[in-house]
Enzyme design. Sequence first.
Site, PDB file in Angstrom:
ATOM      1  N   CYS A   1     -72.487 -66.019 -32.497  1.00 52.11           N
ATOM      2  CA  CYS A   1     -71.614 -66.641 -32.521  1.00 52.11           C
ATOM      3  C   CYS A   1     -71.927 -67.362 -31.044  1.00 52.11           C
ATOM      4  CB  CYS A   1     -70.445 -66.142 -31.827  1.00 52.11           C
ATOM      5  SG  CYS A   1     -68.859 -67.170 -31.469  1.00 52.11           S
TER       6      CYS A   1
ATOM      7  N   CYS B   1     -68.575 -67.099 -28.316  1.00 48.40           N
ATOM      8  CA  CYS B   1     -68.459 -65.931 -27.496  1.00 48.40           C
ATOM      9  C   CYS B   1     -68.556 -65.095 -27.498  1.00 48.40           C
ATOM     10  CB  CYS B   1     -66.879 -65.640 -27.822  1.00 48.40           C
ATOM     11  SG  CYS B   1     -67.473 -64.806 -29.777  1.00 48.40           S
TER      12      CYS B   1
ATOM     13  N   ASP C   1     -59.427 -67.812 -64.082  1.00 51.18           N
ATOM     14  CA  ASP C   1     -60.590 -68.963 -63.206  1.00 51.18           C
ATOM     15  C   ASP C   1     -62.386 -68.522 -63.376  1.00 51.18           C
ATOM     16  OD1 ASP C   1     -61.376 -71.033 -62.414  1.00 51.18           O
ATOM     17  OD2 ASP C   1     -59.766 -70.658 -60.233  1.00 51.18           O
TER      18      ASP C   1
HETATM   19 ZN   LIG Z   1     -66.973 -66.144 -31.332  1.00 49.13          ZN
END
Ligand SMILES: [Zn+2]
Length: 445
Positions: free
Chosen positions: A234, A237, A360
């Site tokens: 990420c 963060c 489905d």
């Molecule tokens: Zn993050």
Amino acid sequence: MNIRRLIAIWSGRLIKTACQITGKQGVTLAGKVALSIYPPILKELAAEVRKDTFIVCGTNGKTTTNNLLSDFLVSNGNKVVCNHTGSNMLNGVVSAFVLSARLNGHLDADYACIEIDEASTVRVLPHFKPDYMVLTNLFRDQLDRYGEIDITMNLLSRAMKMAPNMKLLVNADDSLSTYLAMDNKNPYTTYGISEQVFKDQNSKEIREGRFCKRCGHKMEYKFYHYSQLGDYYCPKCGFKRPKPEFDASHIDMSDGLAFDVKASHIKANYRGFYNIYNILAVFGAASMAGIPTKNFNKVLGDYTPQFGRNEQFFINGTKVMLNLAKNPAGFNQNIGAVMTDTSPKDIIILINDNSQDGTDVSWLWDVDFDRLKDANASSITVTGIRGADMRLRLKYVDIASDLENDIEKAIESKIKNGTKNLYVLVNYTGLYSTHNILKKMEGKK
Ligand SMILES: [Zn+2]
């Protein structure tokens, strides 16, 4: 010995036997009755396991991982309680213990290997606290269950809190499983594959963990293995894939599967990249529990996959491979396994839409069927209740297929006039009937 406990155990056994005589499986019923006769039955029997209890959770690969772990422990001379049949809800778990108990009401087991449906963990863990939880991965099962991943993660998180000393073994390549481990206070270890194995990355594939669970930002990937599994981080963060403790390297899929982990060279005679994860999970779990892994390859060689997991049949000179493909991630992996066999082949795809399959079938549009163009398939036959939808799905990517509503006829025809190399991919409710048809044909040859 409490007399109710004895009655519960004997009743469970009687029910199982009675069901077998009448041709029913009876496993969950045996557990249900035993639990209603004597509610502390699971707690008390589980407490009699002499060494460790492992539970295995995760969307795909549970049964293979759990059964392989059990086989490995047995090969090391241990007595093991295992829910081999994959009955993985509370009653099935109770049954595994009840049916392993001796007639004197006591359990004689060194280890327990219990596969548990993720949602059932919160019902099972009040009864006993496992020493280890293996979490294979978290995928979306079918489209009509969209959004359930968050619910599943919350349930697993609650289960982890119920057993704070339970050590976790999670797949580092799956950001969802890894986040769960990091977000809880249980000690955890990881396994994974740090080398990039697939050079052609399919960007169209729907990936579950695209957004960071910690901060919600879009995740970046150095590479993908399949679905959302890969090397992620990420940028906002700092949440990122941890370096796995059990890391597969030098992966070779040219003849079965081969790779190195720690100081061991692993060799298995099955196909399918996903099986590397299953094997790694077993290797990691055994190592964490301090069990020597010397005879690991022998156990892999002896392992007989469950129904529909690379199950092989030989019928009149034709090799038939039956595989279960119940969700997009599983289907893509099965297509990958078909692709590693470059010889000419016939393929049959069976799609049902019964309630256990998901009514489905739009999830079929998330499967990368276009890859089958390069599968060296001399024919593709579609069948099942939604065979026509499957045919349309293939037509959309310019792949021609034949529709045959009767699976038995479809198989017979390819055995008579085919390439002698047949792959049958089925979703959930088609599995047992197809298995039985193939078994019957094999017996007749
Ligand atoms: Zn993050």
